[in-house]
Scaffold this motif. Sequence first.
Motif, mmCIF file in Angstrom:
data_model
loop_
_atom_site.group_PDB
_atom_site.id
_atom_site.type_symbol
_atom_site.label_atom_id
_atom_site.label_comp_id
_atom_site.label_asym_id
_atom_site.label_seq_id
_atom_site.Cartn_x
_atom_site.Cartn_y
_atom_site.Cartn_z
ATOM 1 N N SER A 187 27.105 27.368 84.724
ATOM 2 C CA SER A 187 26.872 28.646 85.421
ATOM 3 C C SER A 187 26.483 28.511 86.896
ATOM 4 C CB SER A 187 25.821 29.462 84.683
ATOM 5 O OG SER A 187 26.288 29.837 83.431
ATOM 6 N N PRO A 188 25.523 27.661 87.273
ATOM 7 C CA PRO A 188 25.183 27.579 88.703
ATOM 8 C C PRO A 188 26.347 27.103 89.570
ATOM 9 C CG PRO A 188 23.522 26.479 87.393
ATOM 10 C CD PRO A 188 24.632 26.844 86.476
ATOM 11 N N PHE A 189 27.148 26.190 89.041
ATOM 12 C CA PHE A 189 28.302 25.710 89.799
ATOM 13 C C PHE A 189 29.348 26.803 89.943
ATOM 14 C CE2 PHE A 189 26.479 21.882 87.844
ATOM 15 C CZ PHE A 189 26.202 21.171 88.991
ATOM 16 N N LEU A 190 29.483 27.608 88.912
ATOM 17 C CA LEU A 190 30.396 28.739 88.950
ATOM 18 C C LEU A 190 29.971 29.742 90.011
ATOM 19 C CD1 LEU A 190 32.879 29.597 87.276
ATOM 20 C CD2 LEU A 190 31.330 30.855 85.807
ATOM 21 N N ILE A 191 28.690 30.046 90.039
ATOM 22 C CA ILE A 191 28.161 30.977 91.038
ATOM 23 C C ILE A 191 28.304 30.400 92.443
ATOM 24 C CG2 ILE A 191 26.064 32.142 91.842
ATOM 25 C CD1 ILE A 191 25.199 32.217 88.857
ATOM 26 N N CYS A 192 28.011 29.122 92.602
ATOM 27 C CA CYS A 192 28.127 28.488 93.929
ATOM 28 C C CYS A 192 29.574 28.488 94.420
ATOM 29 C CB CYS A 192 27.595 27.063 93.883
ATOM 30 S SG CYS A 192 25.803 26.948 93.806
ATOM 31 N N SER A 193 30.529 28.198 93.551
ATOM 32 C CA SER A 193 31.917 28.187 94.001
ATOM 33 C C SER A 193 32.393 29.587 94.358
ATOM 34 C CB SER A 193 32.832 27.556 92.949
ATOM 35 O OG SER A 193 32.888 28.345 91.788
ATOM 36 N N ILE A 200 38.763 28.266 95.205
ATOM 37 C CA ILE A 200 39.584 28.915 94.171
ATOM 38 C C ILE A 200 39.945 27.904 93.081
ATOM 39 C CG2 ILE A 200 41.869 29.890 93.692
ATOM 40 C CD1 ILE A 200 41.665 31.344 96.391
ATOM 41 N N ILE A 201 40.309 26.704 93.486
ATOM 42 C CA ILE A 201 40.656 25.661 92.512
ATOM 43 C C ILE A 201 39.447 25.297 91.658
ATOM 44 C CG2 ILE A 201 41.362 23.249 92.257
ATOM 45 C CD1 ILE A 201 43.102 23.710 94.806
ATOM 46 N N VAL A 202 38.304 25.074 92.314
ATOM 47 C CA VAL A 202 37.086 24.715 91.579
ATOM 48 C C VAL A 202 36.653 25.855 90.665
ATOM 49 C CG1 VAL A 202 34.631 24.201 91.869
ATOM 50 C CG2 VAL A 202 36.309 23.043 93.281
ATOM 51 N N PHE A 256 26.826 36.285 100.911
ATOM 52 C CA PHE A 256 27.338 35.227 100.038
ATOM 53 C C PHE A 256 26.674 33.881 100.334
ATOM 54 C CE2 PHE A 256 30.816 38.219 99.278
ATOM 55 C CZ PHE A 256 30.935 38.089 97.896
ATOM 56 N N LYS A 257 26.316 33.644 101.589
ATOM 57 C CA LYS A 257 25.603 32.415 101.936
ATOM 58 C C LYS A 257 24.247 32.364 101.228
ATOM 59 C CE LYS A 257 25.707 31.180 106.233
ATOM 60 N NZ LYS A 257 25.445 31.030 107.664
ATOM 61 N N TYR A 258 23.535 33.499 101.201
ATOM 62 C CA TYR A 258 22.249 33.542 100.515
ATOM 63 C C TYR A 258 22.403 33.462 99.003
ATOM 64 C CZ TYR A 258 19.541 34.248 104.730
ATOM 65 O OH TYR A 258 18.945 34.064 105.938
ATOM 66 N N ILE A 259 23.482 34.000 98.467
ATOM 67 C CA ILE A 259 23.753 33.853 97.033
ATOM 68 C C ILE A 259 23.949 32.375 96.697
ATOM 69 C CG2 ILE A 259 25.458 34.285 95.213
ATOM 70 C CD1 ILE A 259 25.878 37.058 96.493
ATOM 71 N N PHE A 260 24.698 31.667 97.537
ATOM 72 C CA PHE A 260 24.895 30.234 97.321
ATOM 73 C C PHE A 260 23.570 29.490 97.369
ATOM 74 C CE2 PHE A 260 25.306 25.983 99.078
ATOM 75 C CZ PHE A 260 26.135 25.393 98.123
ATOM 76 N N ARG A 261 22.780 29.763 98.398
ATOM 77 C CA ARG A 261 21.503 29.062 98.543
ATOM 78 C C ARG A 261 20.589 29.337 97.358
ATOM 79 N NH1 ARG A 261 20.170 30.221 104.920
ATOM 80 N NH2 ARG A 261 21.813 28.886 105.759
ATOM 81 N N PHE A 262 20.488 30.604 96.957
ATOM 82 C CA PHE A 262 19.616 30.960 95.847
ATOM 83 C C PHE A 262 20.071 30.273 94.563
ATOM 84 C CE2 PHE A 262 18.386 33.721 92.313
ATOM 85 C CZ PHE A 262 17.008 33.726 92.494
ATOM 86 N N ALA A 271 30.416 31.947 95.500
ATOM 87 C CA ALA A 271 29.734 32.281 96.751
ATOM 88 C C ALA A 271 30.410 31.614 97.952
ATOM 89 C CB ALA A 271 28.263 31.870 96.679
ATOM 90 N N ILE A 272 30.853 30.383 97.799
ATOM 91 C CA ILE A 272 31.564 29.706 98.885
ATOM 92 C C ILE A 272 32.888 30.408 99.168
ATOM 93 C CG2 ILE A 272 32.791 27.584 99.507
ATOM 94 C CD1 ILE A 272 30.546 26.048 98.106
ATOM 95 N N PHE A 273 33.575 30.812 98.104
ATOM 96 C CA PHE A 273 34.816 31.566 98.272
ATOM 97 C C PHE A 273 34.564 32.859 99.048
ATOM 98 C CE2 PHE A 273 37.416 35.078 96.619
ATOM 99 C CZ PHE A 273 38.650 34.693 97.111
#
Length: 117
Positions: free
Chosen positions: A36-42, A14-16, A63-69, A44-46
Amino acid sequence: MKKIYNIRQVIASIIVFSVLIWAFFKNKFIGKIIISPFLICSFAIFGENLFLLLNKKKISNIFKYIFRFSFFTYVFGFLIYAIYYAISNQMYQLFIIIGIFTIGFIHCFKIAFFKRK
């Protein structure tokens, strides 16, 4: 113990995510592409950790696959840019390093998406 880890991951993401949203709107086009990729990864981790806390394993896996992709899209995009940079600046020795990283990330990609159970 696992729930404490998931709660910590949710708070950190949430902070990131908040910092990245702020940076996303403060930057121009190229900055937005980089963020953008860092935004999507954070995000997805959330989502992954939130749904693990709620015992929704299938949604968590999405969400795990969204992060990986997102992660692998960013990495391979960076490698493609490195190839362009090497060719445009005639730094052909850089292809050795790019090749090593490409082979390593292809191996990690196969493990992340195509591992046998």
